[in-house]
Enzyme design. Sequence first.
Site, PDB file in Angstrom:
ATOM      1  N   ASN A 156       0.801  -1.215   0.000  1.00  0.00           N
ATOM      2  CA  ASN A 156       0.000   0.000   0.000  1.00  0.00           C
ATOM      3  C   ASN A 156       0.839   1.271   0.000  1.00  0.00           C
ATOM      4  O   ASN A 156       0.397   2.306  -0.477  1.00  0.00           O
ATOM      5  CB  ASN A 156      -0.967   0.010   1.193  1.00  0.00           C
ATOM      6  CG  ASN A 156      -0.326  -0.451   2.473  1.00  0.00           C
ATOM      7  OD1 ASN A 156       0.232  -1.539   2.539  1.00  0.00           O
ATOM      8  ND2 ASN A 156      -0.375   0.381   3.504  1.00  0.00           N
ATOM      9  N   GLN A 180      -4.828  -3.785  -2.271  1.00  0.00           N
ATOM     10  CA  GLN A 180      -4.370  -2.743  -3.201  1.00  0.00           C
ATOM     11  C   GLN A 180      -4.349  -3.232  -4.650  1.00  0.00           C
ATOM     12  O   GLN A 180      -4.240  -2.425  -5.567  1.00  0.00           O
ATOM     13  CB  GLN A 180      -2.963  -2.259  -2.801  1.00  0.00           C
ATOM     14  CG  GLN A 180      -2.920  -1.473  -1.503  1.00  0.00           C
ATOM     15  CD  GLN A 180      -3.564  -0.082  -1.611  1.00  0.00           C
ATOM     16  OE1 GLN A 180      -3.703   0.478  -2.690  1.00  0.00           O
ATOM     17  NE2 GLN A 180      -3.983   0.455  -0.478  1.00  0.00           N
ATOM     18  N   HIS A 202     -13.648  -0.019  -1.282  1.00  0.00           N
ATOM     19  CA  HIS A 202     -13.361   1.425  -1.417  1.00  0.00           C
ATOM     20  C   HIS A 202     -11.996   1.693  -2.049  1.00  0.00           C
ATOM     21  O   HIS A 202     -11.650   2.840  -2.327  1.00  0.00           O
ATOM     22  CB  HIS A 202     -13.509   2.151  -0.078  1.00  0.00           C
ATOM     23  CG  HIS A 202     -12.435   1.909   0.934  1.00  0.00           C
ATOM     24  ND1 HIS A 202     -11.575   2.899   1.352  1.00  0.00           N
ATOM     25  CD2 HIS A 202     -12.077   0.805   1.618  1.00  0.00           C
ATOM     26  CE1 HIS A 202     -10.743   2.411   2.255  1.00  0.00           C
ATOM     27  NE2 HIS A 202     -11.033   1.139   2.444  1.00  0.00           N
ATOM     28  N   THR A 238     -25.640  -9.684   9.486  1.00  0.00           N
ATOM     29  CA  THR A 238     -26.530  -9.407   8.350  1.00  0.00           C
ATOM     30  C   THR A 238     -25.718  -8.847   7.184  1.00  0.00           C
ATOM     31  O   THR A 238     -24.923  -7.925   7.366  1.00  0.00           O
ATOM     32  CB  THR A 238     -27.617  -8.390   8.779  1.00  0.00           C
ATOM     33  OG1 THR A 238     -28.321  -8.965   9.884  1.00  0.00           O
ATOM     34  CG2 THR A 238     -28.584  -8.094   7.650  1.00  0.00           C
ATOM     35  N   CYS A 324       0.090   7.642  10.906  1.00  0.00           N
ATOM     36  CA  CYS A 324       0.819   8.284  12.001  1.00  0.00           C
ATOM     37  C   CYS A 324       0.154   7.883  13.302  1.00  0.00           C
ATOM     38  O   CYS A 324      -1.016   7.545  13.356  1.00  0.00           O
ATOM     39  CB  CYS A 324       0.863   9.795  11.852  1.00  0.00           C
ATOM     40  SG  CYS A 324      -0.700  10.600  12.065  1.00  0.00           S
TER      41      CYS A 324
HETATM   42  N1  PLP Z   1      -4.657  -4.099   3.392  1.00  0.00           N
HETATM   43  C1  PLP Z   1      -4.077  -3.142   2.660  1.00  0.00           C
HETATM   44  C2  PLP Z   1      -2.875  -3.473   1.835  1.00  0.00           C
HETATM   45  C3  PLP Z   1      -4.582  -1.834   2.681  1.00  0.00           C
HETATM   46  O1  PLP Z   1      -3.988  -0.886   1.967  1.00  0.00           O
HETATM   47  C4  PLP Z   1      -5.711  -1.566   3.489  1.00  0.00           C
HETATM   48  C5  PLP Z   1      -6.242  -0.187   3.599  1.00  0.00           C
HETATM   49  O2  PLP Z   1      -5.507   0.769   3.554  1.00  0.00           O
HETATM   50  C6  PLP Z   1      -6.300  -2.613   4.207  1.00  0.00           C
HETATM   51  C7  PLP Z   1      -5.737  -3.870   4.134  1.00  0.00           C
HETATM   52  C8  PLP Z   1      -7.516  -2.390   5.053  1.00  0.00           C
HETATM   53  O3  PLP Z   1      -8.659  -2.237   4.254  1.00  0.00           O
HETATM   54  P1  PLP Z   1      -9.977  -1.572   4.868  1.00  0.00           P
HETATM   55  O4  PLP Z   1      -9.742  -0.098   4.855  1.00  0.00           O
HETATM   56  O5  PLP Z   1     -11.069  -1.960   3.934  1.00  0.00           O
HETATM   57  O6  PLP Z   1     -10.171  -2.119   6.216  1.00  0.00           O
END
Ligand code: PLP
Length: 385
Positions: A156, A180, A202, A238, A324
């Site tokens: 990420n 990602q 998202h 649910t 952070c």
């Molecule tokens: N894993 C990775 C590599 C991510 O970048 C993120 C979110 O930044 C997550 C897991 C967590 O996803 P969520 O925001 O849907 O909990």
Amino acid sequence: MATVNRLYVDNAASQPLRPEALEAMNAMAAQGNPAGQYATGRVARSHLEDAREQIAELLGADAAEVIFTGSGTEANNIAVQGLAFGSKAQRGASVIASANIEHPAVMESVSWICDGPIDFGFTQQRLPVDADGRVQLPSELDPQEIALLTCMWANNETGNIQPVQQFADHGIPFHTDAVQAVGHLPIDFHDLGAATLAASAHKFGGPKSVGILLARRDAKILSPVRGGGQERKLRSGTVNVQGAVGAAAALASAYKNMEEENKKMAVARDLVRTAAENIPDVRIWTNEPALPGHLHMSFPGAEGDSLIMLLDAAGVDASTGSACSAGVNRASHVLTAMGVDVDVARGALRLTFGPNVTQQEASELAEKLPRIVEQARLAGMASGA
Ligand code: PLP
């Protein structure tokens, strides 16, 4: 991004909702509980199952392997804990994860079962990464000793793509955090051969708080989530039909337009990268193969937070890439795992371009960046953090 006159380059944090997702979700606003044994329940269930099938087809899975969760975080928790507990009776108790480059959703899950306050009997082995941020898998692995292997598909922060196929080829339960990667790279769950895969709507223009867990039918998973037994008993609760339908519409749009969108992002990214490369002492952490929209770099002598604040004032929404903690700009665990000095890691900036970015926007950012870095360097580094 909808906000007027701002450039949003934090798409790895969250991509704006795609119009197709919004439209599909609006059509679902009045849906009932998909478990209901009456007409409105059946209608909701039929929309849910359509969404499940669509997602399965796009990701190379069977519909029965698609589990809707409340987030990517939850999908990762269920997979990591569930697979480890599920395989412990038949296999060893070693959990092997890539070193400190995983998202906390995976790292904290591994730490919880291996080093948490309750002794579950697991031990963890963290694999090193090289200077390019690529995880190094040992050549010898004893499948009988290992309860679980886990490695993210793409990081990420850096956007660097990991050699996940190597992990999947050992006959050991393998989980990949593909949060990602899904929607940005072609994914074929069956071809990969992983036991589980986590995604999050998202990150590809779907709604927030809708996760997807792909779970092979023969994967032995003891889910930490208990309750009414929805979603193959892996994720009780649910099911969010509106969210599932929005996720499916967003994913369909992301894959339909992937080539064109990835090209636009890469053009914008390369334009800014060229400008960044002309800034003295810049260090660039995004190394091919990488996600097309990512550009992660450090400007030694500047504080990441200063870069973000100055960009914010200049109309640009960006991030350091690392979370952070209590307002303290900590060095990224990903960069320190790659062997980067703490002072250098603290000057990190992550720009993640979105599918609608224009060359004009990228050029404007490329023009602003040298001045922003200069100002941040003048402000210097905060001491002691
Ligand atoms: N894993 C990775 C590599 C991510 O970048 C993120 C979110 O930044 C997550 C897991 C967590 O996803 P969520 O925001 O849907 O909990």
